[in-house]
Enzyme design. Structure first.
Site, PDB file in Angstrom:
ATOM      1  N   GLN A   1       2.906  10.065   1.341  1.00  0.00           N
ATOM      2  CA  GLN A   1       4.218   9.398   1.335  1.00  0.00           C
ATOM      3  C   GLN A   1       5.057   9.789   0.132  1.00  0.00           C
ATOM      4  OE1 GLN A   1       2.449   5.298   2.139  1.00  0.00           O
ATOM      5  NE2 GLN A   1       4.422   5.174   3.165  1.00  0.00           N
TER       6      GLN A   1
ATOM      7  N   CYS B   1       6.180  -0.282   6.827  1.00  0.00           N
ATOM      8  CA  CYS B   1       5.775   0.903   6.081  1.00  0.00           C
ATOM      9  C   CYS B   1       6.943   1.344   5.213  1.00  0.00           C
ATOM     10  CB  CYS B   1       5.409   2.011   7.066  1.00  0.00           C
ATOM     11  SG  CYS B   1       4.915   3.543   6.276  1.00  0.00           S
ATOM     12  N   LEU B   2       6.649   1.719   3.981  1.00  0.00           N
ATOM     13  CA  LEU B   2       7.722   2.159   3.087  1.00  0.00           C
ATOM     14  C   LEU B   2       8.395   3.436   3.591  1.00  0.00           C
ATOM     15  CD1 LEU B   2       6.143   1.385  -0.403  1.00  0.00           C
ATOM     16  CD2 LEU B   2       7.680  -0.023   0.954  1.00  0.00           C
TER      17      LEU B   2
ATOM     18  N   HIS C   1      -2.455   7.225   7.178  1.00  0.00           N
ATOM     19  CA  HIS C   1      -1.485   8.159   6.580  1.00  0.00           C
ATOM     20  C   HIS C   1      -2.158   9.476   6.192  1.00  0.00           C
ATOM     21  CE1 HIS C   1       2.401   6.230   6.221  1.00  0.00           C
ATOM     22  NE2 HIS C   1       1.889   5.127   5.700  1.00  0.00           N
TER      23      HIS C   1
ATOM     24  N   HIS D   1      -4.047   1.083   7.687  1.00  0.00           N
ATOM     25  CA  HIS D   1      -2.716   1.697   7.699  1.00  0.00           C
ATOM     26  C   HIS D   1      -2.654   2.875   6.727  1.00  0.00           C
ATOM     27  CE1 HIS D   1       1.866   1.218   7.691  1.00  0.00           C
ATOM     28  NE2 HIS D   1       1.640   2.030   6.678  1.00  0.00           N
ATOM     29  N   GLU D   2      -3.159   2.666   5.507  1.00  0.00           N
ATOM     30  CA  GLU D   2      -3.056   3.722   4.488  1.00  0.00           C
ATOM     31  C   GLU D   2      -3.988   4.891   4.805  1.00  0.00           C
ATOM     32  OE1 GLU D   2      -0.518   3.535   2.727  1.00  0.00           O
ATOM     33  OE2 GLU D   2      -0.150   1.405   3.055  1.00  0.00           O
TER      34      GLU D   2
ATOM     35  N   GLY E   1       0.829  -1.189   0.000  1.00  0.00           N
ATOM     36  CA  GLY E   1       0.000   0.000   0.000  1.00  0.00           C
ATOM     37  C   GLY E   1       0.868   1.245   0.000  1.00  0.00           C
TER      38      GLY E   1
HETATM   39 ZN    ZN Z   1       2.782   3.313   5.586  1.00  0.00          ZN
END
Ligand code: ZN
Length: 158
Positions: free
Chosen positions: A51, A88-89, A134, A130-131, A46
């Protein structure tokens, strides 16, 4: 294919509220395409627009069953509970245990700006939560129980 730079924890933009998208533009279509490319390139499940430095409520998710594009998403139903490692990226090389609902229903707009609802269980529910976090400036690290730990990546052979 265009890969965008992923912002990492410590970057203020990850802590800001994203704005709802009011209309689909060519610019946003390119953003979505780039977000998908960036997510797949990094082997993520995701990615949220903040991000990549864009404060718009746009999220892409793919847990291995094809991509979801969520615009202005909100969780309208949640049930059950799951606890497991999350990554998480924006926090490369780290993971930590987070408790999430085991099932969520999300209402959002699709790429054609039509209202749709998506249901997710287990990993998909976790990815949606999670997304969507963000977009509110919340990182999973805020929710971790027991601290973050290092993750070892296997070297990819091309
Ligand atoms: Zn993330």
């Amino acid at each position: 294919m265009a890969i965008r730079q992923v912002r990492e924890m410590g970057d203020d933009i990850l802590r800001k509220q994203s704005k709802p998208l009011t209309k689909m533009t060519l610019r946003t279509k390119i953003l979505i395409k780039d977000m998908l490319d960036t997510m797949y390139e990094a082997n993520g499940v995701g990615l949220a627009a903040p991000q990549v430095g864009i404060l718009k409520q746009v999220v892409v998710v793919d847990v291995g069953e094809g991509p979801y594009v969520l615009i202005n998403p909100e969780i309208i139903e949640a049930s059950g509970e799951q606890t497991g490692d999350e990554g998480c990226l924006s926090l490369p090389g780290k993971a930590g245990k987070v408790t999430r609902p085991n099932y969520v229903k999300v209402r959002c707009l699709n790429e054609d700006m039509e209202e749709v609802e998506y249901e997710g269980e287990e990993l998909l529910a976790r990815a949606f939560c999670h997304e969507i976090d963000h977009l509110k400036g919340i990182l999973y690290a805020d929710l971790v129980v027991g601290g973050l730990h290092d993750v070892e990546y296997e070297d990819e052979e091309e």
